[in-house]
Write an enzyme that holds these catalytic residues in place. Structure first.
Site, mmCIF file in Angstrom:
data_model
loop_
_atom_site.group_PDB
_atom_site.id
_atom_site.type_symbol
_atom_site.label_atom_id
_atom_site.label_comp_id
_atom_site.label_asym_id
_atom_site.label_seq_id
_atom_site.Cartn_x
_atom_site.Cartn_y
_atom_site.Cartn_z
ATOM 1 N N LYS A 1 27.722 -4.895 -1.051
ATOM 2 C CA LYS A 1 28.298 -4.341 0.517
ATOM 3 C C LYS A 1 29.708 -3.764 0.079
ATOM 4 O O LYS A 1 30.295 -2.634 0.602
ATOM 5 C CB LYS A 1 28.541 -5.475 1.279
ATOM 6 N N HIS B 1 -16.659 6.898 -5.336
ATOM 7 C CA HIS B 1 -15.689 6.920 -3.631
ATOM 8 C C HIS B 1 -15.995 5.760 -2.782
ATOM 9 O O HIS B 1 -15.632 5.430 -2.123
ATOM 10 C CB HIS B 1 -16.099 7.893 -3.505
ATOM 11 N N ARG C 1 -21.249 -9.318 12.270
ATOM 12 C CA ARG C 1 -21.176 -7.744 11.675
ATOM 13 C C ARG C 1 -19.812 -7.889 10.400
ATOM 14 O O ARG C 1 -19.878 -8.376 10.736
ATOM 15 C CB ARG C 1 -21.034 -6.824 12.886
#
Length: 508
Positions: free
Chosen positions: A136, A271, A504
């Site tokens: 700081k 890809h 799924r």
């Protein structure tokens, strides 16, 4: 009055030499604990912090530097009359240099036998407090958390008698990154919520990349410090050009498929989609099948193999243009063969460490999506044969392979395969029947007697009808459509078997 430097480090690499240089430059060294002892043993004059604070270390060393005599010296503005007056009133002297690194919390929790108590005791309190205070006040104070910065600081001190503001600001920024990362490891260790109210992730720079997906995009590769060895972030590159952004994406995709198999398996990716997957009794046989699956698309692809690459396999690999070959290891002869190709990248990965990160993180504009990894496999599924005919033993083997592969294909995803290899893959189409037509066309005559895997249910029977026309004999899919019965009826009419998994595998 001598200028002062406070040194307290857990990583003591180079610290003795650094301290000696500071002493030669007229600095008084303040220190604590093990650092103080090490410096004294190496004949570096040291003042104990307790001599400055007039207060001993207490609570088993938990409180050493948390004192106004230290933090006043770190936070006082050197050119502020009010600050200087207050410091003089209380006998506080400024500290110009702070060199601190923290208790080894990450190293501690990385140990297999670490206890909760050990972890808690390795949470540093005084160190981060001093670092943040000095950072700081970087307008006046030079703060160092990384030993690689010692040389820069010394060069500037010798040349100018002080560090530059630009250097102090840069070092302060590094401190705040360091303490933020340190706190993130601690909070993640203590957090039990699956999705907490705020999420702080921390990664370390592994390498800057030549460019991103395209040459006009800058990119870098970061790794988790506590990540799995079974990842590109912890791979060892034995040969070839440095990895590109797209290489890393494709390599990761290939690796995730290869880990699905316990038998010898070879995966070719282009890809981020598989173009060929083969299994066999040997890795050479597995590669032969992956190549045969799509000898056109494999050109310029990425290959992952889950067994050591031998000379026979290497000879075949060397005859194709490939970007990367990933394997647990390469025989000496295989390396000799493959390293004749200048640019091919050869990577080894520890396949014995097949744990995955529990969560997947994807960036979107303005935020992050976080989800559990899809680790659901065939053995986890609630398998139901929904047709009159059950799959044959050979069809069951093929269905398991197809189901393992299709979860790694971009949705909408269809895989046509036999029990040894993929024959056709349809990926990323806007409708499922479009993916099916691509996969069937690629499989050609080999589709006859093969099976089909779908990552999600069939909203209508058209995909089943395409499978029937191609001669496919069994299908595996999640089920769950309001029109499931239409697909079941079509399968029964053609005498093919169909299996529902109840789960799924969308992959976007």
């Amino acid at each position: 009055m001598a200028k002062r430097a406070l040194i307290s480090v857990s990583n003591k690499e180079g610290i003795v030499e650094f301290a000696k240089e500071l002493v030669a430059l007229g600095y008084e060294i303040l220190s604590t604990g093990g650092t103080k002892k090490l410096l004294q043993e190496n004949n570096v004059p040291v003042t104990g912090v307790d001599e400055v604070t007039k207060f001993p270390e207490i609570l088993d060393g938990r409180v050493k530097t948390l004192n106004p005599m230290i933090h006043g010296g770190l936070l006082g503005k050197f050119d502020d009359p009010s600050h200087q007056a207050q410091m003089k009133e209380h006998g506080i002297e400024p500290i110009e240099i702070v060199c601190v690194n923290l208790y080894p919390f990450v190293e501690t929790i990385s140990k297999p036998d670490v206890t909760y108590e050990d972890a808690i005791e390795n949470i540093d309190i005084g160190g981060p407090t001093m670092l943040r205070a000095a950072a700081k006040n970087h307008q006046y104070v030079t703060v160092i958390v990384d030993s690689s910065d010692y040389e820069t600081v010394l060069e500037e001190l010798k040349a100018n008698g002080a560090t530059t503001f630009e250097t102090r600001k840069k070092l302060a920024a590094k401190v705040f990154r360091h303490t933020a990362s340190y706190d993130a490891y601690i909070s993640n260790y203590l957090t039990e919520e699956q999705f907490p109210e705020s999420l702080t992730l921390t990664y370390e720079l592994k390498q800057t990349l030549r460019y991103g997906e395209n040459p006009h995009q800058k990119a870098a590769f970061y790794k988790k410090r506590l990540g799995s060895d079974f990842s590109l972030a912890y791979a060892t590159q034995l040969h070839g050009k440095e990895l590109s952004y797209n290489n890393i994406q494709d390599g990761n995709a290939a690796l995730q498929i290869a880990k699905e198999f316990k038998v010898p398996a070879a995966v070719a990716v282009k890809h981020m989609n598989p173009c060929g997957v083969g299994i066999g009794k040997t890795i050479e046989e597995a590669f032969d099948r992956a190549y045969e699956a799509d000898p056109v698309s494999i050109f310029g692809g990425i290959i992952a193999l889950n067994r050591e690459v031998d000379a026979a396999t290497a000879e075949k690999l060397s005859k194709i243009f490939l970007e990367i070959i990933i394997a647990p290891s390469f025989t000496e002869k295989a390396l000799e063969i493959l390293t004749n190709k200048k640019n091919i990248r050869l990577l080894t990965i520890n396949f014995s460490q097949e744990k995955k990160d529990p969560f997947k993180v994807v960036s979107v504009e303005g935020g992050l999506l976080v989800q559990e990894e899809d680790t659901y496999g065939f053995e986890d599924a609630d398998i139901k044969v929904v047709t009159d005919r059950e799959p044959t033993e050979e069809e069951w083997e093929a269905l398991k392979l197809g189901w393992a592969v299709v979860k790694h294909v971009k949705s909408n995803a269809i895989v046509v395969n036999n029990k040894e290899m993929t024959l056709g893959i349809g990926a990323g189409q806007m409708n499922r029947v479009g993916s099916a037509k691509i996969a069937i066309e690629q499989a050609g005559e080999k589709a006859k007697g093969a099976v089909m895997a779908s990552d999600a249910f069939f909203p209508m029977p058209d995909t089943v009808e395409e499978a029937i026309k191609a001669g496919i004999t069994a299908i595996i899919q999640p089920g769950g459509s309001i029109r499931d019965q239409d697909s079941i009826d079509a399968a029964n009419k053609a005498g093919i078997a169909m299996v529902f998994t109840g789960v799924r595998h969308f992959k976007h």
